[in-house]
Scaffold this motif. Structure first.
Motif, PDB file in Angstrom:
ATOM      1  N   UNK A 146      64.079  -9.818-111.632  1.00  0.00           N
ATOM      2  CA  UNK A 146      64.457 -11.211-111.893  1.00  0.00           C
ATOM      3  C   UNK A 146      63.217 -12.092-111.788  1.00  0.00           C
ATOM      4  N   UNK A 147      63.332 -13.308-112.328  1.00  0.00           N
ATOM      5  CA  UNK A 147      62.262 -14.306-112.261  1.00  0.00           C
ATOM      6  C   UNK A 147      62.801 -15.546-111.571  1.00  0.00           C
ATOM      7  N   UNK A 148      62.095 -16.038-110.581  1.00  0.00           N
ATOM      8  CA  UNK A 148      62.543 -17.208-109.824  1.00  0.00           C
ATOM      9  C   UNK A 148      62.422 -18.471-110.670  1.00  0.00           C
ATOM     10  N   UNK A 149      63.471 -19.310-110.599  1.00  0.00           N
ATOM     11  CA  UNK A 149      63.412 -20.610-111.271  1.00  0.00           C
ATOM     12  C   UNK A 149      62.765 -21.624-110.328  1.00  0.00           C
ATOM     13  N   UNK A 153      67.211 -15.483-121.081  1.00  0.00           N
ATOM     14  CA  UNK A 153      67.569 -14.906-119.788  1.00  0.00           C
ATOM     15  C   UNK A 153      68.704 -15.720-119.177  1.00  0.00           C
ATOM     16  N   UNK A 154      69.704 -15.012-118.648  1.00  0.00           N
ATOM     17  CA  UNK A 154      70.811 -15.703-117.992  1.00  0.00           C
ATOM     18  C   UNK A 154      70.399 -16.103-116.577  1.00  0.00           C
ATOM     19  N   UNK A 155      70.922 -17.233-116.113  1.00  0.00           N
ATOM     20  CA  UNK A 155      70.608 -17.676-114.755  1.00  0.00           C
ATOM     21  C   UNK A 155      71.708 -17.222-113.799  1.00  0.00           C
ATOM     22  N   UNK A 156      71.315 -16.620-112.691  1.00  0.00           N
ATOM     23  CA  UNK A 156      72.266 -16.182-111.680  1.00  0.00           C
ATOM     24  C   UNK A 156      72.116 -17.025-110.422  1.00  0.00           C
ATOM     25  N   UNK A 157      73.254 -17.422-109.872  1.00  0.00           N
ATOM     26  CA  UNK A 157      73.310 -18.215-108.642  1.00  0.00           C
ATOM     27  C   UNK A 157      73.808 -17.356-107.480  1.00  0.00           C
ATOM     28  N   UNK A 176      63.342 -22.435-106.246  1.00  0.00           N
ATOM     29  CA  UNK A 176      64.732 -22.391-105.803  1.00  0.00           C
ATOM     30  C   UNK A 176      65.191 -20.951-105.623  1.00  0.00           C
ATOM     31  N   UNK A 177      66.454 -20.791-105.262  1.00  0.00           N
ATOM     32  CA  UNK A 177      67.070 -19.470-105.178  1.00  0.00           C
ATOM     33  C   UNK A 177      67.915 -19.165-106.401  1.00  0.00           C
ATOM     34  N   UNK A 178      67.683 -19.885-107.488  1.00  0.00           N
ATOM     35  CA  UNK A 178      68.259 -19.548-108.789  1.00  0.00           C
ATOM     36  C   UNK A 178      67.278 -18.615-109.487  1.00  0.00           C
ATOM     37  N   UNK A 179      67.802 -17.579-110.137  1.00  0.00           N
ATOM     38  CA  UNK A 179      66.927 -16.582-110.758  1.00  0.00           C
ATOM     39  C   UNK A 179      67.357 -16.311-112.193  1.00  0.00           C
ATOM     40  N   UNK A 180      66.353 -16.101-113.056  1.00  0.00           N
ATOM     41  CA  UNK A 180      66.591 -15.576-114.396  1.00  0.00           C
ATOM     42  C   UNK A 180      66.751 -14.063-114.256  1.00  0.00           C
TER      43      UNK A 180
END
Length: 519
Positions: A331-334, A360-364, A337-341
């Motif tokens: 994953x790639x950090x946005x 890339x979808x964002x995962x929370x 934050x703790x939101x990741x691609x």
């Protein structure tokens, strides 16, 4: 039936009597040869063939028109849905929970004739069928995390520090780490953040950043690979097309276009600066294979990639024949934050296809885990929120094993729980209220299916606790409807609703069966 046979016989007799060769009329003449008859038959055959061709063309045109009308209807319905979502957002409405009367109006048919299990039966079912899995999950998490840490350390040692991506420590997310997974086999989901080598950095753009994104790209973003000192002044030359007689004095010579080979080495899509999820997964698989070859002598088991369509799915196989599966996903950090691609979703269901490999979808997932932990501190001892989710997940999984998969996923079920956790008072989650809260979840889910509207818990939610430090851009974004695919895929929607109603009807039998017949 006799009347029909009589009519057929009458037609045959009439044809025979009037046949010119058998009973010629007085002025009739019988052809001396059959050439004239054959010619007429050929002409008739050609006429019929042309008529058939014309009819086929008319049918094809009607079918094309019907498909066009259905497509237009879908677009109109989708547009209406989006207007309703925007209206809800502008008016400050957030995932309307509805009143009791509204719920019962929607649920009247679904719950008709359903004997909902009482508190004692539910408590017995939970204790005998679900509660015993908690210890197994804890032991598996500990084993998988220890091995994954060792594997990633070996991966760092086999990578070129000056050219390869830099891999950080993994994090556990999902049902195994939120303690509500009930279906076996247990699978741990681990995400692995990575960053480009110096002097490069990632610069991301998300769908709610202000630029216009089409509806099918809501929830996605792109990741650009840049030099750390590139475009730091905010120059517009990289965002607009300059005329042939115009020259950017800041960047035209300082940052010439990089060769395509260099960008492909940085896992970018061909001839672009955008990170390619497919290339990332190929690189990650190769790196994991090299890392395992380096440390395999330390372990008395084998490691392999278990699923072709899930590049990060790994399986540990012991000599005894037992196995443990887990997912290791880059994953790639946005920003900070703790939101990741996330490059791909293991076991993803409805609408799993990305618009392209550069989206890339964002995962929370990290925020979801932290929210559950935060809210749990305010709930009564042995609160029933996790129990409700486990029972619902178990019932839905059993129903899908009987009637086939549906558009509902465990993530949808968890989202329902998150919404109810935010709206229900803390005391409503006391353990003795398990039956009432389970009914609340079923009512809320039925209402969302009826409206084809289930909002993502964090996107557009201005009531997220400040302690989570969720980036404000997501709280101010328009709500993201997780049920949007149901608007476009009506067959999947019908199957999902039918499966849900069938689950309601089978719920008493399933609970009684798995409560009584426990091995």
């Amino acid at each position: 039936m006799p009347v029909g046979i009589f009519r057929v016989c009458l037609v045959v007799i009439t044809a025979i009597v009037n046949h010119p060769l058998l009973f010629p009329k007085e002025n009739g003449t019988v052809p001396e040869n059959t050439e004239e008859i054959i010619q007429k038959m050929k002409e008739r055959e050609e006429s019929l063939r042309l008529e058939q061709l014309r009819l086929e063309q008319e049918i094809a045109a009607q079918e094309a028109t019907q498909k066009a009308l259905e497509k237009a209807a879908e677009v109109v319905e989708e547009s209406k849905e989006e207007k309703l979502w925007r209206q809800d957002f502008q008016e400050g409405n957030w995932q309307d929970m509805g009143g009791e009367e509204d719920d019962m109006a929607v649920l009247g048919k679904a719950f008709k004739g359903v004997a909902f299990p009482d508190k004692a039966v539910l408590a017995s079912f939970y204790e005998k069928r679900i509660l015993g899995t908690t210890g197994d999950m804890a032991r598996m998490r500990e084993m998988v995390e220890g091995f994954a840490d060792d594997l990633l350390e070996a991966l760092r040692s086999v990578c070129n520090r000056d050219a390869d991506m830099e891999v950080e420590d993994c994090m556990g997310v999902g049902s195994m780490y939120e303690n509500w997974r009930v279906r076996k086999p247990f699978v741990c989901d681990l995400i692995v953040p990575f960053a480009p080598p110096e002097p490069y950095c990632f610069r991301s753009q998300i769908w709610c950043s202000g630029d216009s994104f089409p509806p099918d790209e809501q929830g996605y973003g792109t990741i650009k690979v840049c030099r750390a000192d590139e475009d730091v002044t905010g120059c517009i030359c990289d965002k607009t097309k300059l005329g042939e007689d115009m020259l950017c004095l800041l960047h035209s010579q300082a940052n010439p276009t990089r060769p395509s080979g260099e960008m492909e080495d940085l896992l970018c899509f061909k001839n672009t600066q955008y990170l390619d999820a497919d290339q990332v997964m190929k690189w990650f698989q190769i790196a994991v294979t090299k890392a395992w070859n380096r440390i395999s002598h330390k372990y008395e088991f084998d490691l392999s990639f278990s699923l072709l369509d899930s590049p990060g799915a790994l399986k540990i196989k012991f000599r005894s024949g037992k196995s443990i599966a887990f997912n290791l996903t880059p994953v790639v950090q946005y920003e900070n934050s703790d939101v990741y691609f996330i490059s791909h979703f293991p076991r993803r269901g409805l609408a799993a296809d990305l618009p392209s490999s550069t989206h890339w979808f964002l995962t929370f997932a990290v925020y979801e885990r932290r929210f559950i932990q935060l809210v749990s501190k305010t709930l009564p001892a042995n609160a029933c929120h996790v129990s409700c989710l486990q029972i619902l997940s178990f019932l839905h999984g059993k129903q899908c094993s009987l009637t086939g998969p549906s558009g509902l996923t465990n993530y949808h079920l968890k989202t329902v729980m998150l919404h109810l956790l935010q709206t229900r008072p803390s005391q409503d989650w006391a353990p003795e209220k398990l039956e009432a809260r389970l009914q609340d979840m079923l009512k809320f889910l039925e209402k969302c299916l009826h409206e084809k509207k289930l909002y993502h818990f964090f996107v557009g939610n201005g009531k997220v606790p400040a302690e989570l430090s969720l980036p404000i851009i997501f709280q101010r974004a328009e709500p993201l409807n997780l049920f949007r695919p149901f608007v476009l895929h009506r067959d999947v929607y019908r199957k999902t609703v039918d499966t849900f109603h069938e689950m309601l009807r089978n719920m008493p039998a399933l609970i009684n069966e798995y409560t009584v017949h426990i091995p």
